[in-house]
Motif scaffolding. Structure first.
Motif, mmCIF file in Angstrom:
data_model
loop_
_atom_site.group_PDB
_atom_site.id
_atom_site.type_symbol
_atom_site.label_atom_id
_atom_site.label_comp_id
_atom_site.label_asym_id
_atom_site.label_seq_id
_atom_site.Cartn_x
_atom_site.Cartn_y
_atom_site.Cartn_z
ATOM 1 N N GLY A 60 0.856 -1.194 0.000
ATOM 2 C CA GLY A 60 0.000 0.000 0.000
ATOM 3 C C GLY A 60 0.882 1.231 0.000
ATOM 4 O O GLY A 60 1.721 1.426 -0.879
ATOM 5 N N THR A 61 0.729 2.059 1.022
ATOM 6 C CA THR A 61 1.612 3.231 1.159
ATOM 7 C C THR A 61 2.510 3.038 2.381
ATOM 8 O O THR A 61 2.716 3.962 3.171
ATOM 9 N N MET A 62 3.035 1.826 2.492
ATOM 10 C CA MET A 62 3.931 1.536 3.623
ATOM 11 C C MET A 62 5.187 0.829 3.116
ATOM 12 O O MET A 62 5.138 0.098 2.129
ATOM 13 N N ASN A 63 6.264 0.999 3.829
ATOM 14 C CA ASN A 63 7.429 0.147 3.610
ATOM 15 C C ASN A 63 7.125 -1.203 4.239
ATOM 16 O O ASN A 63 6.223 -1.332 5.062
ATOM 17 N N ILE A 64 7.878 -2.222 3.831
ATOM 18 C CA ILE A 64 7.539 -3.566 4.312
ATOM 19 C C ILE A 64 8.743 -4.232 4.973
ATOM 20 O O ILE A 64 9.891 -4.033 4.547
ATOM 21 N N PRO B 40 15.971 -2.751 -0.272
ATOM 22 C CA PRO B 40 16.923 -1.630 -0.264
ATOM 23 C C PRO B 40 16.379 -0.407 -1.007
ATOM 24 O O PRO B 40 15.481 -0.529 -1.837
ATOM 25 N N LEU B 41 16.954 0.752 -0.713
ATOM 26 C CA LEU B 41 16.536 2.007 -1.359
ATOM 27 C C LEU B 41 17.234 2.117 -2.714
ATOM 28 O O LEU B 41 18.271 2.755 -2.846
ATOM 29 N N ASP B 42 16.655 1.451 -3.704
ATOM 30 C CA ASP B 42 17.304 1.408 -5.022
ATOM 31 C C ASP B 42 16.588 2.301 -6.030
ATOM 32 O O ASP B 42 16.736 2.128 -7.231
ATOM 33 N N GLY B 43 15.752 3.217 -5.528
ATOM 34 C CA GLY B 43 15.063 4.144 -6.433
ATOM 35 C C GLY B 43 13.579 3.855 -6.577
ATOM 36 O O GLY B 43 12.824 4.714 -7.001
ATOM 37 N N ILE B 44 13.152 2.624 -6.226
ATOM 38 C CA ILE B 44 11.719 2.327 -6.380
ATOM 39 C C ILE B 44 11.004 2.265 -5.024
ATOM 40 O O ILE B 44 9.810 2.026 -4.956
ATOM 41 N N ILE B 45 11.767 2.483 -3.963
ATOM 42 C CA ILE B 45 11.191 2.420 -2.611
ATOM 43 C C ILE B 45 11.165 3.829 -2.030
ATOM 44 O O ILE B 45 12.160 4.557 -2.135
ATOM 45 N N LEU B 46 10.053 4.201 -1.391
ATOM 46 C CA LEU B 46 10.045 5.500 -0.714
ATOM 47 C C LEU B 46 10.890 5.369 0.563
ATOM 48 O O LEU B 46 10.661 4.453 1.359
ATOM 49 N N PRO B 47 11.883 6.256 0.741
ATOM 50 C CA PRO B 47 12.717 6.157 1.959
ATOM 51 C C PRO B 47 11.947 6.637 3.182
ATOM 52 O O PRO B 47 12.008 7.806 3.564
ATOM 53 N N GLY B 48 11.204 5.728 3.788
ATOM 54 C CA GLY B 48 10.314 6.084 4.897
ATOM 55 C C GLY B 48 11.080 6.488 6.146
ATOM 56 O O GLY B 48 12.105 5.893 6.482
ATOM 57 N N VAL B 49 10.516 7.459 6.844
ATOM 58 C CA VAL B 49 11.101 7.895 8.118
ATOM 59 C C VAL B 49 10.912 6.787 9.157
ATOM 60 O O VAL B 49 11.807 6.486 9.951
ATOM 61 N N THR B 50 9.754 6.139 9.128
ATOM 62 C CA THR B 50 9.500 5.041 10.069
ATOM 63 C C THR B 50 10.429 3.874 9.749
ATOM 64 O O THR B 50 10.992 3.259 10.655
ATOM 65 N N ARG B 51 10.613 3.590 8.473
ATOM 66 C CA ARG B 51 11.528 2.526 8.030
ATOM 67 C C ARG B 51 12.916 2.761 8.592
ATOM 68 O O ARG B 51 13.522 1.888 9.212
ATOM 69 N N MET C 157 5.454 -10.384 9.495
ATOM 70 C CA MET C 157 5.646 -9.348 8.471
ATOM 71 C C MET C 157 4.868 -8.125 8.920
ATOM 72 O O MET C 157 3.797 -8.257 9.523
ATOM 73 N N PHE C 158 5.403 -6.966 8.639
ATOM 74 C CA PHE C 158 4.633 -5.757 8.957
ATOM 75 C C PHE C 158 4.971 -4.629 7.997
ATOM 76 O O PHE C 158 6.026 -4.614 7.360
ATOM 77 N N GLY C 159 4.035 -3.700 7.905
ATOM 78 C CA GLY C 159 4.251 -2.485 7.118
ATOM 79 C C GLY C 159 4.565 -1.354 8.075
ATOM 80 O O GLY C 159 4.203 -1.411 9.254
ATOM 81 N N SER C 160 5.239 -0.317 7.555
ATOM 82 C CA SER C 160 5.560 0.824 8.419
ATOM 83 C C SER C 160 5.308 2.125 7.674
ATOM 84 O O SER C 160 5.566 2.232 6.475
#
Ligand code: PLP
Length: 356
Positions: free
Chosen positions: A251-255, A272-283, A320-323
């Protein structure tokens, strides 16, 4: 200068001017404050005030203004509406047991917003000065911050092009604004673990795209998949990428996957933050916190659906969880993938991390 000397000279000059901006703040208080409701669901009730700061290529940043919350007037050709030249952020203010209000790691949001602005060709702004204006807005509407452990005040900084003409080009006008709303439960049934629908036919982000920026276009185009997930009886989409069905975000969460990995090690893994992942603050906070615990291996690595399916079959998945800021830490209960339903397990760390 790589583009045009006038434009960049303006940016440089303007970013110096912006250093004085928080001190120039103009405040117009609402004469008709609203009755504050009991904590409402996410994103539906807004506070009494908003912050706006206008920019133009010729005059630079104007004085920030805190004014009564209300509708805005936009030119019908405005390029944020036509070409999606816009972006946003999301962070929260919490009320502590000591009654002090605290923003959660806001400079990380300012930094991410700056990166999104660069990608959208919107002008640069001074992050600390902008944050100081946000702090003043929250201070003015502080009575809206819930007296609650689980709820907070959601802060939505937004940056839009107000370029009043058609044509795909760098904007000559822009508007930074911030609105606030109460943030109760993000998902309707927060007590229950989330169900995810994983189908590679939809892609949230791709290499070279804007998936690592918080731009509205990334979200509008996810809606159809989101509603298809609901048709499959799930609450959110598990976004996959590539031929090998890499797990990217939920959804709109990191996993995060906490499991016994292929080498028999206990591991907490996230893509990993390879350009397709939003760099979440919670992550980032979860990675820093769990690395400090030192209880298990903490890794940023690729994870595929076939690895997850084997691990589930062999009962190697702990949880498993989302953040994310809106939902905080959200346990994942089951995943629907290629016609089968994979069930997760109990969620000890989800509960423990949520309490941190
Ligand atoms: C696509 C996406 N991934 C991850 C996140 C989580 O980011 P954060 O922890 O900064 O809220 C968000 C939340 O905004 C998001 O929209």
């Amino acid at each position: 200068c790589r583009f045009c000397s006038n434009y960049c000279t303006d940016f440089f000059f303007l970013s110096i001017v912006f250093f004085k901006q928080a001190a120039d703040l103009v405040i117009q208080l609402s004469s008709t404050p609203k009755t504050k409701p009991e904590v409402s669901t996410f994103g539906s009730v807004f506070t009494d005030h908003m912050l706006t700061i206008e920019w133009s290529g010729t005059e630079g940043w104007q004085a920030p203004l805190i004014k009564p919350f209300g509708n805005m007037s936009l030119h019908p050709a405005c390029s944020s509406l036509h070409y999606g030249v816009q972006l946003f952020e999301g962070l929260k203010a919490y009320r502590g047991d000591d009654n002090y209000l605290r923003l959660f790691r806001p400079m990380l949001n300012m930094n991410r917003m700056s990166k999104s602005a660069k990608r959208a060709c919107l002008p640069t702004f001074d992050q600390s000065e902008f944050l100081e204006c946000i702090r003043r807005l929250v201070e003015i509407d502080q009575d809206w911050v819930p007296y609650s452990d689980s709820a907070g005040l959601y802060i939505r900084p937004t940056f839009i092009s107000t370029e009043p003409s058609l044509g795909v080009k760098k904007p000559s006008h822009a508007l930074l604004y911030v609105i606030l709303c109460q943030a109760g439960a993000y998902f309707h049934n927060e007590a229950e673990a989330l169900s995810l629908w994983a189908d590679p036919k939809y892609t949230r982000a791709w290499k070279g795209g804007t998936g690592d920026c918080k731009m509205g276009g990334n979200y509008g185009c996810s809606l159809l998949a989101q509603y298809e997930a609901v048709d499959y009886g799930c609450q959110q989409v598990l976004w996959l990428y590539g031929e090998d069905h890499q797990i990217t975000e939920a959804g709109t969460m990191n996993i995060f996957l906490h499991w016994i990995n292929e080498d028999g090690e206990e591991e907490l893994a996230t893509p990993p933050l390879d350009g397709i992942i939003l760099p979440g603050v919670t992550r980032q906070s979860i990675l820093e916190l769990t690395r400090k615990w030192g209880e298990f291996k903490v890794t940023e690595r690729y994870l595929t659906m076939s690895q997850l399916c084997s691990a589930l079959e062999q009962q190697r998945v702990r949880e498993m969880f989302g953040s994310g800021t809106a939902c905080m830490i959200c346990p994942i209960g089951h995943i629907v993938y290629q016609g089968t339903v994979s069930k997760g397990s109990t969620h000890p760390h989800t509960h423990y991390l949520s309490a941190q």
